[in-house]
Write a protein that holds these residues in place. Sequence first.
Motif, PDB file in Angstrom:
ATOM      1  N   GLN A   1      29.286  17.685  43.134  1.00 42.94           N
ATOM      2  CA  GLN A   1      29.871  17.111  42.330  1.00 42.94           C
ATOM      3  C   GLN A   1      29.595  17.863  40.840  1.00 42.94           C
ATOM      4  O   GLN A   1      30.495  17.762  40.207  1.00 42.94           O
TER       5      GLN A   1
ATOM      6  N   VAL B   1      33.754  14.414  44.261  1.00 43.07           N
ATOM      7  CA  VAL B   1      33.380  14.553  45.854  1.00 43.07           C
ATOM      8  C   VAL B   1      32.860  13.317  46.380  1.00 43.07           C
ATOM      9  O   VAL B   1      31.968  12.782  46.058  1.00 43.07           O
TER      10      VAL B   1
ATOM     11  N   MET C   1      37.262  16.117  48.442  1.00 42.64           N
ATOM     12  CA  MET C   1      37.126  16.991  47.155  1.00 42.64           C
ATOM     13  C   MET C   1      38.311  16.971  46.264  1.00 42.64           C
ATOM     14  O   MET C   1      39.425  17.500  46.567  1.00 42.64           O
TER      15      MET C   1
END
Length: 206
Positions: free
Chosen positions: A93, A108, A137
């Motif tokens: 992230q 994510v 994602m």
Amino acid sequence: MTNHYRYIIFHKPYGVLSQFTQESPKHSTLKDYIDVPDVYPVGRLDWDSEGFLLLTNDGQLQHRLAHPRFGHERTYWVQVERIPDADAINKLQTGVEIQDYRTLPAKVRLLLQEPLVCDRNPPIRFRKNVPTAWLEMALTEGKNRQVRRMTAAVGFPTLRLIRVSIVHLQLDGLQPGQWRDLTSSELKSLHNSPKAHKSNSKLLKF
């Protein structure tokens, strides 16, 4: 808006190159699936990746969607080896180092439910007693093999990679190898949405 432009969503199968020219007999190309002249993919998917590919002959739109400064969001479902822990998710992230580059922050999350996706041909490799997990994602950049390099950097190699959307556009029922033209409402929304959209995390059936 002129009528001679075409805007096509294609569900790229595994093993297909994101181009119309044949460079190797090992892989199929877009020419084997799409018989529309003078359209070109916006960005690309590697031969071993699957899913959403947008094609158009609208050069201005191609530039706007592909150029990094516009930050259009691309969402992927990523099957990885083993189950990522909170530390790995946080690193994905906030950004990870891949060679000499640090990735930008990304959205994510671990999918608690396996997404409804079609079987891959050939299937992924399975290792006995080694579980797999799916991540969603959403990235606003597209470096070479970036998703695979990101998950590898945090210790969870990618086994399967499916792009499910670009901004608000989604596969929505397209089977691998199928394509369709954008609807008028999709096209209007696309032209009116220069900035990245929020990821739509609902399960897509295809």
